[in-house]
Write an enzyme that holds these catalytic residues in place. Structure first.
Site, PDB file in Angstrom:
ATOM      1  N   LYS A 162      -7.190  -5.707   8.018  1.00 13.09           N
ATOM      2  CA  LYS A 162      -8.244  -6.743   8.013  1.00 13.09           C
ATOM      3  C   LYS A 162      -9.296  -6.371   9.048  1.00 13.09           C
ATOM      4  O   LYS A 162     -10.499  -6.492   8.822  1.00 13.09           O
ATOM      5  CB  LYS A 162      -7.640  -8.124   8.297  1.00 13.09           C
ATOM      6  CG  LYS A 162      -8.611  -9.278   8.065  1.00 13.09           C
ATOM      7  CD  LYS A 162      -9.535  -9.574   9.251  1.00 13.09           C
ATOM      8  CE  LYS A 162     -10.487 -10.719   8.963  1.00 13.09           C
ATOM      9  NZ  LYS A 162     -11.415 -10.977  10.072  1.00 13.09           N
ATOM     10  N   ASP A 190     -20.545  -3.421  -4.104  1.00 10.24           N
ATOM     11  CA  ASP A 190     -19.549  -4.376  -4.592  1.00 10.24           C
ATOM     12  C   ASP A 190     -18.322  -4.304  -3.678  1.00 10.24           C
ATOM     13  O   ASP A 190     -17.459  -3.450  -3.846  1.00 10.24           O
ATOM     14  CB  ASP A 190     -19.194  -4.007  -6.041  1.00 10.24           C
ATOM     15  CG  ASP A 190     -18.216  -4.988  -6.669  1.00 10.24           C
ATOM     16  OD1 ASP A 190     -17.516  -5.695  -5.922  1.00 10.24           O
ATOM     17  OD2 ASP A 190     -18.148  -5.018  -7.907  1.00 10.24           O
ATOM     18  N   GLU A 204     -18.848 -13.448  11.169  1.00  4.66           N
ATOM     19  CA  GLU A 204     -17.870 -13.565  12.273  1.00  4.66           C
ATOM     20  C   GLU A 204     -18.428 -12.999  13.582  1.00  4.66           C
ATOM     21  O   GLU A 204     -18.827 -11.826  13.630  1.00  4.66           O
ATOM     22  CB  GLU A 204     -16.583 -12.808  11.884  1.00  4.66           C
ATOM     23  CG  GLU A 204     -15.451 -13.054  12.867  1.00  4.66           C
ATOM     24  CD  GLU A 204     -14.164 -12.312  12.473  1.00  4.66           C
ATOM     25  OE1 GLU A 204     -13.986 -11.990  11.278  1.00  4.66           O
ATOM     26  OE2 GLU A 204     -13.352 -12.059  13.374  1.00  4.66           O
ATOM     27  N   HIS A 218     -13.184 -11.428  22.419  1.00  8.13           N
ATOM     28  CA  HIS A 218     -13.475 -12.289  21.278  1.00  8.13           C
ATOM     29  C   HIS A 218     -14.025 -13.631  21.749  1.00  8.13           C
ATOM     30  O   HIS A 218     -15.002 -14.128  21.226  1.00  8.13           O
ATOM     31  CB  HIS A 218     -12.165 -12.521  20.519  1.00  8.13           C
ATOM     32  CG  HIS A 218     -12.352 -12.678  19.061  1.00  8.13           C
ATOM     33  ND1 HIS A 218     -12.700 -11.637  18.242  1.00  8.13           N
ATOM     34  CD2 HIS A 218     -12.255 -13.768  18.271  1.00  8.13           C
ATOM     35  CE1 HIS A 218     -12.786 -12.075  17.012  1.00  8.13           C
ATOM     36  NE2 HIS A 218     -12.528 -13.371  16.997  1.00  8.13           N
TER      37      HIS A 218
HETATM   38  P1  NDP Z   1     -25.622   0.326 -13.274  1.00 11.67           P
HETATM   39  O1  NDP Z   1     -25.114  -0.324 -14.503  1.00 11.67           O
HETATM   40  O2  NDP Z   1     -26.851  -0.257 -12.674  1.00 11.67           O
HETATM   41  O3  NDP Z   1     -25.793   1.881 -13.588  1.00 11.67           O
HETATM   42  C1  NDP Z   1     -26.343   2.778 -12.682  1.00 11.67           C
HETATM   43  C2  NDP Z   1     -27.870   2.864 -12.879  1.00 11.67           C
HETATM   44  O4  NDP Z   1     -28.427   3.702 -11.899  1.00 11.67           O
HETATM   45  C3  NDP Z   1     -28.211   3.438 -14.243  1.00 11.67           C
HETATM   46  O5  NDP Z   1     -29.269   2.701 -14.803  1.00 11.67           O
HETATM   47  C4  NDP Z   1     -28.656   4.854 -13.871  1.00 11.67           C
HETATM   48  O6  NDP Z   1     -29.640   5.343 -14.752  1.00 11.67           O
HETATM   49  C5  NDP Z   1     -29.300   4.621 -12.544  1.00 11.67           C
HETATM   50  N1  NDP Z   1     -29.434   5.856 -11.752  1.00 11.67           N
HETATM   51  C6  NDP Z   1     -30.584   6.325 -11.245  1.00 11.67           C
HETATM   52  N2  NDP Z   1     -30.381   7.450 -10.552  1.00 11.67           N
HETATM   53  C7  NDP Z   1     -29.070   7.707 -10.615  1.00 11.67           C
HETATM   54  C8  NDP Z   1     -28.246   8.744 -10.065  1.00 11.67           C
HETATM   55  N3  NDP Z   1     -28.765   9.724  -9.325  1.00 11.67           N
HETATM   56  N4  NDP Z   1     -26.937   8.711 -10.311  1.00 11.67           N
HETATM   57  C9  NDP Z   1     -26.394   7.710 -11.041  1.00 11.67           C
HETATM   58  N5  NDP Z   1     -27.115   6.706 -11.586  1.00 11.67           N
HETATM   59  C10 NDP Z   1     -28.447   6.702 -11.382  1.00 11.67           C
HETATM   60  O7  NDP Z   1     -24.534   0.294 -12.107  1.00 11.67           O
HETATM   61  P2  NDP Z   1     -23.087   0.873 -12.078  1.00 11.67           P
HETATM   62  O8  NDP Z   1     -22.681   1.549 -13.334  1.00 11.67           O
HETATM   63  O9  NDP Z   1     -23.018   1.655 -10.809  1.00 11.67           O
HETATM   64  O10 NDP Z   1     -22.187  -0.435 -11.941  1.00 11.67           O
HETATM   65  C11 NDP Z   1     -22.143  -1.128 -10.722  1.00 11.67           C
HETATM   66  C12 NDP Z   1     -22.195  -2.616 -11.013  1.00 11.67           C
HETATM   67  O11 NDP Z   1     -21.139  -2.971 -11.887  1.00 11.67           O
HETATM   68  C13 NDP Z   1     -22.004  -3.424  -9.755  1.00 11.67           C
HETATM   69  O12 NDP Z   1     -22.940  -4.469  -9.766  1.00 11.67           O
HETATM   70  C14 NDP Z   1     -20.593  -3.979  -9.923  1.00 11.67           C
HETATM   71  O13 NDP Z   1     -20.468  -5.200  -9.224  1.00 11.67           O
HETATM   72  C15 NDP Z   1     -20.487  -4.153 -11.395  1.00 11.67           C
HETATM   73  N6  NDP Z   1     -19.182  -4.191 -12.027  1.00 11.67           N
HETATM   74  C16 NDP Z   1     -18.006  -3.944 -11.352  1.00 11.67           C
HETATM   75  C17 NDP Z   1     -16.796  -3.990 -11.996  1.00 11.67           C
HETATM   76  C18 NDP Z   1     -15.561  -3.648 -11.214  1.00 11.67           C
HETATM   77  O14 NDP Z   1     -15.651  -3.165 -10.105  1.00 11.67           O
HETATM   78  N7  NDP Z   1     -14.358  -3.866 -11.762  1.00 11.67           N
HETATM   79  C19 NDP Z   1     -16.708  -4.331 -13.414  1.00 11.67           C
HETATM   80  C20 NDP Z   1     -17.984  -4.492 -14.036  1.00 11.67           C
HETATM   81  C21 NDP Z   1     -19.166  -4.449 -13.366  1.00 11.67           C
HETATM   82  P3  NDP Z   1     -29.244   5.867 -16.221  1.00 11.67           P
HETATM   83  O15 NDP Z   1     -29.010   4.642 -17.040  1.00 11.67           O
HETATM   84  O16 NDP Z   1     -30.438   6.622 -16.602  1.00 11.67           O
HETATM   85  O17 NDP Z   1     -28.012   6.706 -16.067  1.00 11.67           O
END
Ligand code: NDP
Length: 424
Positions: free
Chosen positions: A256, A272, A76, A371
């Site tokens: 918005k 997200d 936009e 705008h």
């Molecule tokens: P991930 O599944 O990628 O988990 C976080 C990753 O970051 C893990 O692998 C973790 O490692 C790593 N990591 C590295 N350093 C750190 C740190 N300092 N602190 C925390 N984690 C660290 O992502 P999320 O769990 O954040 O999930 C986000 C995703 O889920 C987005 O893509 C979202 O769109 C999607 N999603 C959203 C939903 C919703 O909003 N309703 C539903 C389902 C999915 P380790 O494994 O070693 O901990």
């Protein structure tokens, strides 16, 4: 005081990048990064090609005494200009995050003897918390992970629902997958304990306990060179802010405008934005009515207009697609690689500046003046103008200030210019 971003918008793209390097926002050898097709192909299903959006930068932000140039991905026109303009007017912004917690729920339906089952779970609370932590060893190792469990009940015509909530510090990640793993890990144990089938287990995007706040204090007399008019503008801003708390028609558009600033930063940093949108609008309804997310109030003692935005921002700087999307990494680099709390403060600040720019325009010149100046470019492009024809078409569209301009008018102007150029 030196103003490195004065007339920034008038510079060429190359000059803008060069200035960001000179000022140290980007390393000297920086190259902009794009999403390779082979990575994109791994990100979504049935991938065909990358759909592109423009990335621009908002300037003039000073947040918690640090200057920021903020990446925004948005289609936009006028959003980035308004954010930069709003930031210049509101001045230094202070932010805080109440605490970082993502909430998840395990839901049981048609529960019999619900009170007894609630007591049973509560009596095993500590044990369940330890079990939850065992499903998140790497988070626990970082000093994060699940930190509380509680139980609630709700009723409808089908009977009683029993809900087990888990509160989790997700560290630097948004944590959706991280908490879902925990929930699905402990749910069977709870189901066994209360002898009830699980309905579902999932995070909630309503992070009502993890609220980010940004606040700016604008000396009223800076709102207009004429003191009387400055006071009037401040008063009108306060009224416009109050009105957005009592009228859903206005509150929706008010918010918005705020999301105009917030979503582009979330997209730029690989977060997200659907999750944030859902949470923010739920939070705006927390008092039973859908209300504004901001508040502008005159502090009579200091004669300042004080603007505050509060909203849940469950966002991250790692995880999801953040690490694999080169442009998200580039955006975080431009922001100085902030941690998740700092990023939440930046996002909230853009929402506040965007909101100020919108309501300031509304109570002064009206929204169309600023705008339409930028919309003229979009109209000219829609009418089929080439890049070298744009300045002439835009100039002629601007001259029609008093007349409504639209695509047909832009096309007429373009045809006229082309005819004239042919005859020269
Ligand atoms: P991930 O599944 O990628 O988990 C976080 C990753 O970051 C893990 O692998 C973790 O490692 C790593 N990591 C590295 N350093 C750190 C740190 N300092 N602190 C925390 N984690 C660290 O992502 P999320 O769990 O954040 O999930 C986000 C995703 O889920 C987005 O893509 C979202 O769109 C999607 N999603 C959203 C939903 C919703 O909003 N309703 C539903 C389902 C999915 P380790 O494994 O070693 O901990």
């Amino acid at each position: 005081m030196e103003q490195p971003f004065k007339n920034f918008y008038k510079r060429t793209r190359q000059e803008k990048v060069a200035l960001l390097k000179t000022l140290g926002y980007l390393p000297a050898d920086d190259t902009q990064s794009h999403l390779p097709e082979e990575i994109a192909d791994q990100m979504v299903e049935n991938y065909l090609f990358n759909y592109e959006l423009p990335l621009g930068v908002a300037v003039n932000f000073n947040i918690n005494e640090k200057d920021y140039v903020i990446p925004m991905v948005v289609e936009e026109p006028s959003v980035i200009a308004a954010a930069s303009n709003g930031a210049k007017k509101i001045g230094p912004i202070k932010t805080s995050v109440s605490h970082r917690e993502l909430i998840g729920q395990i839901v049981f339906a048609e529960v019999t003897d619900v009170d007894q089952k609630v007591n049973l779970i509560e009596s095993r609370n500590e044990e369940l918390l330890q079990l939850a932590r065992s499903f998140s060893p790497s988070m626990v190792k970082r000093g994060a992970g699940p930190n509380r469990i509680w139980v609630e009940t709700k009723q409808d015509t089908t009977g009683d629902y029993l809900i087990v909530y888990v509160g989790m510090d997700t560290g630097e990640a948004m944590g959706a997958n991280a908490i879902n793993t925990v929930l699905e890990g402990i749910a069977p144990e709870i189901a066994q304990l209360i002898q009830q089938p699980i309905l579902f287990s999932i995070l909630s995007n309503y992070s009502e306990t993890a609220i980010t706040t940004a606040q700016a204090r604008i000396p009223v007399l800076t709102l207009h060179p004429n003191a009387v008019e400055a006071e009037q503008i401040a008063h009108k801003l306060e009224l416009a802010s109050r009105y957005a708390h009592i009228d859903v028609y206005r509150a929706t558009t008010h918010n918005k405008g705020i999301m105009n600033g917030i979503d582009p930063v979330l997209i730029a940093t690989g977060n997200d934005w659907r999750a944030v949108e859902a949470g923010v609008h739920a939070y705006a309804s927390r008092n039973g009515n859908y209300e504004s997310l901001t508040e502008w109030v005159i502090d009579k003692k200091t004669n300042e207009l004080v603007g505050t935005i509060s909203l849940p921002l469950a966002i991250g700087t790692v995880g999801g697609t953040i690490a694999v999307h080169p442009s998200a990494q580039w955006s975080l680099k431009l922001l100085g690689n902030p941690d998740a709390e700092t990023l939440a403060g930046i996002v909230a600040s853009v929402g506040l500046a965007q909101n100020f720019a919108a309501i300031f325009a509304l109570v002064t010149d009206g929204i169309q003046k600023g705008h339409m100046a930028l919309q003229a470019k979009s109209l000219a492009l829609q009418a089929g103008a080439h890049v070298d024809e744009l300045p002439q078409v835009i100039e002629k569209l601007k001259q029609k200030q008093k007349q409504p301009v639209n695509q047909a008018v832009a096309k007429e102007i373009l045809d006229e210019i082309r005819k004239q150029n042919q005859t020269i």
